[in-house]
Structures are given as structure tokens and as C-alpha cells.
Design a protein around this motif. Sequence first.
Motif, PDB file in Angstrom:
ATOM      1  N   ASP A 374       0.841  -1.197   0.000  1.00 22.80           N
ATOM      2  CA  ASP A 374       0.000   0.000   0.000  1.00 22.80           C
ATOM      3  C   ASP A 374       0.880   1.254   0.000  1.00 22.80           C
ATOM      4  N   ASN A 375       1.353   1.646   1.176  1.00 23.19           N
ATOM      5  CA  ASN A 375       2.152   2.870   1.240  1.00 23.19           C
ATOM      6  C   ASN A 375       3.600   2.626   1.641  1.00 23.19           C
ATOM      7  N   SER A 393       9.817   2.966 -13.077  1.00 21.74           N
ATOM      8  CA  SER A 393       8.537   2.609 -13.687  1.00 21.74           C
ATOM      9  C   SER A 393       8.778   1.474 -14.681  1.00 21.74           C
ATOM     10  N   SER A 415       4.011   6.001  -0.976  1.00 25.24           N
ATOM     11  CA  SER A 415       2.661   6.572  -1.073  1.00 25.24           C
ATOM     12  C   SER A 415       2.518   7.517  -2.267  1.00 25.24           C
ATOM     13  N   SER A 416       3.637   8.080  -2.729  1.00 23.76           N
ATOM     14  CA  SER A 416       3.551   9.023  -3.860  1.00 23.76           C
ATOM     15  C   SER A 416       3.416   8.305  -5.209  1.00 23.76           C
ATOM     16  N   LEU A 417       3.670   7.001  -5.229  1.00 23.71           N
ATOM     17  CA  LEU A 417       3.563   6.267  -6.503  1.00 23.71           C
ATOM     18  C   LEU A 417       2.106   5.955  -6.810  1.00 23.71           C
ATOM     19  N   SER A 418       1.748   6.049  -8.078  1.00 21.06           N
ATOM     20  CA  SER A 418       0.382   5.664  -8.433  1.00 21.06           C
ATOM     21  C   SER A 418       0.311   4.141  -8.546  1.00 21.06           C
ATOM     22  N   GLN A 419      -0.912   3.657  -8.575  1.00 17.27           N
ATOM     23  CA  GLN A 419      -1.155   2.214  -8.621  1.00 17.27           C
ATOM     24  C   GLN A 419      -0.491   1.615  -9.858  1.00 17.27           C
ATOM     25  N   GLY A 420       0.177   0.487  -9.692  1.00 18.68           N
ATOM     26  CA  GLY A 420       0.794  -0.143 -10.861  1.00 18.68           C
ATOM     27  C   GLY A 420       1.960  -1.036 -10.496  1.00 18.68           C
ATOM     28  N   TYR A 422       6.061  -1.824 -10.634  1.00 20.84           N
ATOM     29  CA  TYR A 422       7.342  -1.103 -10.658  1.00 20.84           C
ATOM     30  C   TYR A 422       8.489  -2.090 -10.514  1.00 20.84           C
ATOM     31  N   LYS A 440       2.202  -1.702  -6.599  1.00 21.07           N
ATOM     32  CA  LYS A 440       1.671  -0.688  -5.683  1.00 21.07           C
ATOM     33  C   LYS A 440       0.153  -0.716  -5.814  1.00 21.07           C
TER      34      LYS A 440
END
Length: 441
Positions: A374-375, A393, A415-420, A422, A440
Motif C-alpha cells: 500500500d504505502n 517505472s 505513497s507518492s507512486l500511483s497504482q501499478g 514497478y 503498488k
Amino acid sequence: MKTKLFSLLTFLFSFISLTAQTATCSQPSYCDRDCWAPGGVCPPDATPVYTDVEFIIVHHSAANYSAGTDYKAVVRSYWDYHVNTHGWDDIGYNWLVDPNGIIYEGRGKDTQGAHFSGANSNTMGVCVIGDYMTATPTSVSIEKLEDLIAWEATRKEIDVLTTGYHAASGLTIYHVSGHRDGPGTTDCPGNNLYALLPTIREDVSQYPCYKGEDEGPPNDLCENAFSITSKENETFDIGSVDKAHAESLPAASCDDFSTPALLDVFFKFKAVEDTHQIKVVPYGDMDPVISVYQGTNCDDLTEIFCSDSGGGAGETETLLLSGLQPDEEYLIRIYDYGEELPENPYFKIAVTHGTLSVESPFENNFILFPNPADNILKIKSLSDEISRYEIYSMNGTLLKQADEIDNLEKAIDISSLSQGIYFISVQNNKGEIIVRKFIKN
Ligand SMILES: [Zn+2]
């Protein structure tokens, strides 16, 4: 790269090949008359009457027994009661199942019994020993009852889900019925066992062998997970995904393609320490995915670790587990990545603790968890100090990094990464680099 189209084709192909096959369910092992009544003390009917079984009738024996009971003696007592008190030709039932799941041969297959209120033709009677007006049947006795029904139903081409007209009683009843569904007045097989009959019919109807599919490996189902003992030295058990079937579980979270996981088999082990390693080595072209679940209750599984980091077909997959509770049991699920059915479905598997692999200490002793995260994503090495990490990415853009960490573990705020999906590259203090994928949420 792995091609999705080919995966889909193999998935469809495997489905077609499974439904085209016919099979019968094998007869479960049982204690025969010589086993429960040695020396011919309870002889069978000298002139048995045969019948064409269309209905399977479930009974209880309306008596409870304490732990440690000699159930062979119980079966002999039923024989004695049926033959010497009732004056019947033999014990009334075709089969009996005790609370420990042991099956006893009564009159056996195809012989007409004396159990269905006088309407015995075209029936087979199986008695689950116990009083199920008061007690609850043990799960192992129900499993064995289902195995027995699956065998008889496939052998006699009986549809376990439907009803039919039973001429001897003049009644339309389920092909798998309770004694109370017959012409007599009886509580048998007890409310608690009678209430399970719909589940029993449904369970049997889902047996791969009942559905005409090939029987899979013995540990095809979660319920039948093989026990593995964790050792300090690598000791391998042999496994196979040959003809394995899908469990109703989602693909492991680390499986980036998330194909339906068709070819899964199950193992379980008891944790000795908080850190264990699972190693799966294919004998051929299998591409193993390992996922580990908390607990061994197959209806309530929570994935806690998974690994699909191997190089592909034929490569060894290693998974390091940490934070386990000693004496707790954990479930291991192994399946093929599913891009193509492996030509060689065999693999070997070892669970170890204490001494960890020395081939590549950093690679083998590195963990990344939770995944998906999650975060907070944690990276941890049990062997080497981590000096730096970089997160990229999927298209290779550097998004986050840190150096001079100089610690065995590091919690990274993502937490700053968007869902996806990596990549993370982690370097130890000797300059060795590991690249892993994470998700994430
Ligand atoms: Zn009965």
C-alpha cells in the motif's frame, strides 16, 4: 517476453482436453471382512442377492462412542445384532465409515443389503457410525463418505444431484438419499448428517473424476496438501503438476499476468523459526510460481508471500519467508506460470530453516514485502547490508532512490507512486544488485 495470446490458447486447450476425457473415481481403501472379523467369525451371506444400484442410502448407527473405541469390534457388534437378533443373512449395510474415516466393507459392492425399510433393491446402504441426532459427523468421515459415493456413482453412472423413481419403495427420491427419505419411519441418518446431504451431493459432483476429468495429483486440492518438514539441510520432496486442476483461488499477487492458475498443487509445513526458505527446482520446463498462505483452512486463505522471480521455464524459484510464527502451519501453493503447459510437470521442493543457501547469499536472502504494497514497501536482507535502492517505472523512468542506507532493512514510503507495477533495484555493500518487481496498490 511472455505472450498473453499463447497463454489464453493453452488455457482453452487444457479445458478442451480435460472435458473430452472420461474416468471413474477410484475406490477408496477400506477394511475388508478379514480385517474387521478375522478368522471368519462374522461370515458373509452364503447366498447373496445382487442388485443394480441406482440409489445410495446414507444411514447413521444411532450410537455414539468414546475416543479410542475399537471400531472393528463395533462393526462386529452390528453384524451380531443384525444376524443373531434380527435374523438377517449378514450385516445390513454395504459399507460403514467410522468417525476416524476408516471404511469397513459390509456386504460390499453390488450386493443387496437390509437397510432401507424393506425396499432394498437398487440401493446401496452406507452407515456413518455415530448418533447424528446428537453429534456432528467428523469432517474426515464425511470426506470418506463422499469418496465412497463418488466411486459408486461413477461406477454405476448415478447422477448424484438429481432425483429418480425408486420402484421398490414407490417413491421419487434423490439418488443420494437418507434412510428417512424411504418408506419407513425413522430419524436415520440423524438431523445433523441429513442436513449435510445437499453439500455431500454438491461436493461429489465437483470431484474431477466425477466430472470425467483425469484425476490430478494427490495434492491437487488444498484440503489434500502434502506435509513437508522443514529441515536445516535441503531435503527435497518430489512434486508434480501433471493433470492438476484449478483451485478457486486468484492467481498469486506476484504473477504479473494473472492467468487463471490452472495447474496448482499444495503443500504445508509447520514453521520452526520465524524465517524459512522454500526452494522449487523444476526437473524440466516448468516455470514455478510459489505462494504461501496463512493457516491451512482452505476456505479462508490469506496470501502472505509469493515469488515469481525466476528466469522462466526450468528455472529454480526461491522464496524467503520471514515473520512466521513457530508451530503455526503454513500452506504452500505451487503452480506453473501458465504460459504453456510444461512438457515435464515434475519438480522438487524443499523447505529449510536455520542455514540459508550459500550459492548467492544476497539473492537468496533478500525479501521484499508486502507485495502488493500500500504505502510502505520493506526491503530486507538477512545476509548483507543494503547500501542503495532505485525504483523505476515499467518504462524505465527512475522515480525514487536512496543511498548510504547501510542497514539490513529499509522501509520505503511509496505513497507518492500511483497504482501499478514497478521495478526496484537494490544494491548491497559489495556492489551486488538485485532487481525485483512489485505492485503498488
Ligand atoms: Zn438407517
